[in-house]
Design an enzyme around this catalytic site. Structure first.
Site, PDB file in Angstrom:
ATOM      1  N   GLY A  29       0.778  -1.194   0.054  1.00  0.00           N
ATOM      2  CA  GLY A  29      -0.052   0.101  -0.234  1.00  0.00           C
ATOM      3  C   GLY A  29       0.803   1.264   0.100  1.00  0.00           C
ATOM      4  O   GLY A  29       2.102   1.074  -0.518  1.00  0.00           O
TER       5      GLY A  29
ATOM      6  N   LEU B  79       0.507   3.714  -2.272  1.00  0.00           N
ATOM      7  CA  LEU B  79       0.860   3.595  -3.440  1.00  0.00           C
ATOM      8  C   LEU B  79       1.351   4.644  -4.024  1.00  0.00           C
ATOM      9  O   LEU B  79       0.879   5.793  -3.582  1.00  0.00           O
ATOM     10  CB  LEU B  79      -0.312   3.041  -4.284  1.00  0.00           C
ATOM     11  CG  LEU B  79      -1.063   1.837  -4.072  1.00  0.00           C
ATOM     12  CD1 LEU B  79      -2.179   1.512  -5.099  1.00  0.00           C
ATOM     13  CD2 LEU B  79       0.035   0.707  -3.989  1.00  0.00           C
TER      14      LEU B  79
ATOM     15  N   HIS C 219       4.645   2.140  -7.934  1.00  0.00           N
ATOM     16  CA  HIS C 219       3.556   0.907  -7.933  1.00  0.00           C
ATOM     17  C   HIS C 219       2.858   0.987  -9.293  1.00  0.00           C
ATOM     18  O   HIS C 219       2.450   0.071  -9.738  1.00  0.00           O
ATOM     19  CB  HIS C 219       2.655   0.812  -6.692  1.00  0.00           C
ATOM     20  CG  HIS C 219       3.383   0.719  -5.414  1.00  0.00           C
ATOM     21  ND1 HIS C 219       3.414   1.802  -4.479  1.00  0.00           N
ATOM     22  CD2 HIS C 219       4.172  -0.278  -4.715  1.00  0.00           C
ATOM     23  CE1 HIS C 219       4.155   1.460  -3.499  1.00  0.00           C
ATOM     24  NE2 HIS C 219       4.493   0.123  -3.526  1.00  0.00           N
TER      25      HIS C 219
ATOM     26  N   GLN D 149       7.858  -9.454   7.818  1.00  0.00           N
ATOM     27  CA  GLN D 149       9.123  -8.952   7.083  1.00  0.00           C
ATOM     28  C   GLN D 149       9.787  -7.579   8.039  1.00  0.00           C
ATOM     29  O   GLN D 149      10.835  -7.166   7.382  1.00  0.00           O
ATOM     30  CB  GLN D 149       8.778  -8.755   5.844  1.00  0.00           C
ATOM     31  CG  GLN D 149       8.012  -7.458   5.372  1.00  0.00           C
ATOM     32  CD  GLN D 149       7.572  -7.523   3.848  1.00  0.00           C
ATOM     33  OE1 GLN D 149       6.955  -8.238   3.480  1.00  0.00           O
ATOM     34  NE2 GLN D 149       8.353  -6.621   3.146  1.00  0.00           N
TER      35      GLN D 149
ATOM     36  N   ASP E 224      14.196  -3.035  -5.377  1.00  0.00           N
ATOM     37  CA  ASP E 224      14.409  -4.049  -4.392  1.00  0.00           C
ATOM     38  C   ASP E 224      14.925  -5.234  -4.947  1.00  0.00           C
ATOM     39  O   ASP E 224      14.223  -6.220  -5.000  1.00  0.00           O
ATOM     40  CB  ASP E 224      12.928  -4.396  -3.616  1.00  0.00           C
ATOM     41  CG  ASP E 224      12.432  -3.194  -2.795  1.00  0.00           C
ATOM     42  OD1 ASP E 224      13.010  -2.811  -2.054  1.00  0.00           O
ATOM     43  OD2 ASP E 224      11.475  -2.816  -3.427  1.00  0.00           O
TER      44      ASP E 224
HETATM   45  O1  PAF Z   1       7.955  -4.953  -1.952  1.00  0.00           O
HETATM   46  C1  PAF Z   1       6.938  -5.071  -1.111  1.00  0.00           C
HETATM   47  O2  PAF Z   1       6.248  -4.144  -1.031  1.00  0.00           O
HETATM   48  C2  PAF Z   1       6.795  -6.222  -0.161  1.00  0.00           C
HETATM   49  O3  PAF Z   1       8.047  -6.853  -0.080  1.00  0.00           O
HETATM   50  C3  PAF Z   1       5.911  -7.199  -0.904  1.00  0.00           C
HETATM   51  C4  PAF Z   1       6.738  -7.735  -2.107  1.00  0.00           C
HETATM   52  C5  PAF Z   1       4.458  -6.657  -1.162  1.00  0.00           C
HETATM   53  C6  PAF Z   1       5.774  -8.501   0.181  1.00  0.00           C
HETATM   54  O4  PAF Z   1       5.059  -7.921   1.197  1.00  0.00           O
END
Ligand code: PAF
Length: 293
Positions: A32, A34, A38, A62, A153
């Site tokens: 989110g 965004l 994104h 995470q 990333d």
């Molecule tokens: O890159 C991200 O926003 C997150 O690591 C993901 C891939 C949505 C997993 O939670």
């Protein structure tokens, strides 16, 4: 555009779309907040899919710092409007209990340098365990033909690619270029937490990457010299990187010379915000007799 909260509802909606002939399902996983980065992933998905699904889930497993999880921006209504305008058909926004039901006991863990170096070394092994587990769960819920991830990333992208290969998940993983603001800063949901002064300071990160790229284009191959140039720019801005790494793009093995493609990756804290960015270096083509001055 529909917002769906449960895996069962998502599956039945996607099965219905498949039955109607909409078979290419593109998936953009997000947490989110965004931004244009994104939306560039959504546009890439839209260009080659019949149905575009975007997930919004701030995945607690995470995050290795409670303050980062608590401070992570959440704005579902604004996200839904942006997603719809960009061409998303379905938003999957589950509650945590939908993805992690009571008694949840499974972790997808990838061993080795892909998860243990760089982000894994700094944030701890739990970070990529969390990413791999949630991405596996999301891919199993959506069952997309293709899923879209940003090159910003870069390590996450490698981890996801390795995981889908190892687990035999039949989804094509698509890497999309890092999206940048006009001033060069890589777009990130965390950027909204930078003050104006911190944002100015953060620009040293893309400047350092540009300086390294230019030095390589001029023929510099020694990583020691490249690292000195990048460090000088970061240092002048008062940034002490958590890492400034020169590694192979596929296996993240450290290199000492840029003789083939090399990933230059930086992580640094600016104020309370942790930023990452990277660029792929390609050595200058050797000069031929014709081009020598
Ligand atoms: O890159 C991200 O926003 C997150 O690591 C993901 C891939 C949505 C997993 O939670």
């Amino acid at each position: 555009m529909r917002i769906i909260r449960t895996i069962a509802e998502l599956r039945s909606e996607l099965d219905a779309r498949r039955a109607e002939g909409a078979i290419r399902h593109g998936f953009v996983p997000t947490m989110g907040a965004l931004h244009e980065g994104h939306l560039s992933l959504v546009r890439a998905a839209r260009a080659e899919s019949d149905v575009v699904v975007l997930s919004i889930f701030v995945n607690p497993t995470q995050f290795t710092e409670a303050a980062d999880l608590d401070g992570y921006p959440r704005q579902e209504a604004a996200d839904a409007a942006l997603a719809e305008a960009a061409g998303v058909d379905l938003i999957f926004a589950p509650e945590a209990a939908e993805l992690y039901p009571a008694g949840f006991a499974t972790t997808v863990h990838l061993a080795g340098p892909l998860t243990e170096t760089l982000e894994g070394a700094k944030r701890g092994a739990a970070h990529f365990d969390g990413v791999a587990t949630v991405v596996a769960k999301l891919l199993l819920a959506v069952r997309p033909e293709a899923a879209y991830f940003g090159q910003k990333d870069a390590q996450q992208l490698l981890v996801v690619r390795r995981m889908v290969t190892d687990l035999g998940i039949p989804t094509r993983i698509v890497a999309c270029p890092t999206s940048r603001d006009a001033d060069g800063l890589a777009r990130s949901s965390r950027n909204v937490r930078l003050s104006a002064a911190e944002r100015e300071q953060a620009l040293a990160i893309p400047r350092a990457l540009d300086a390294v790229t230019e030095a390589v284009a001029r023929g510099e191959t020694r990583v020691s010299a490249l690292a000195r140039a990048a460090d000088a720019i970061l240092d002048a801005a008062g940034i002490r990187p958590e890492y400034l790494a020169f590694v192979t793009p596929d296996h993240l093995a450290p290199v000492g010379e840029v003789t083939g493609p090399v990933l230059c990756a930086i992580a640094a804290r600016v104020g309370a915000v942790r930023l990452i960015d990277n660029t792929e270096l390609v050595p200058a083509s050797p000069r031929t007799a014709d081009t020598k001055e």
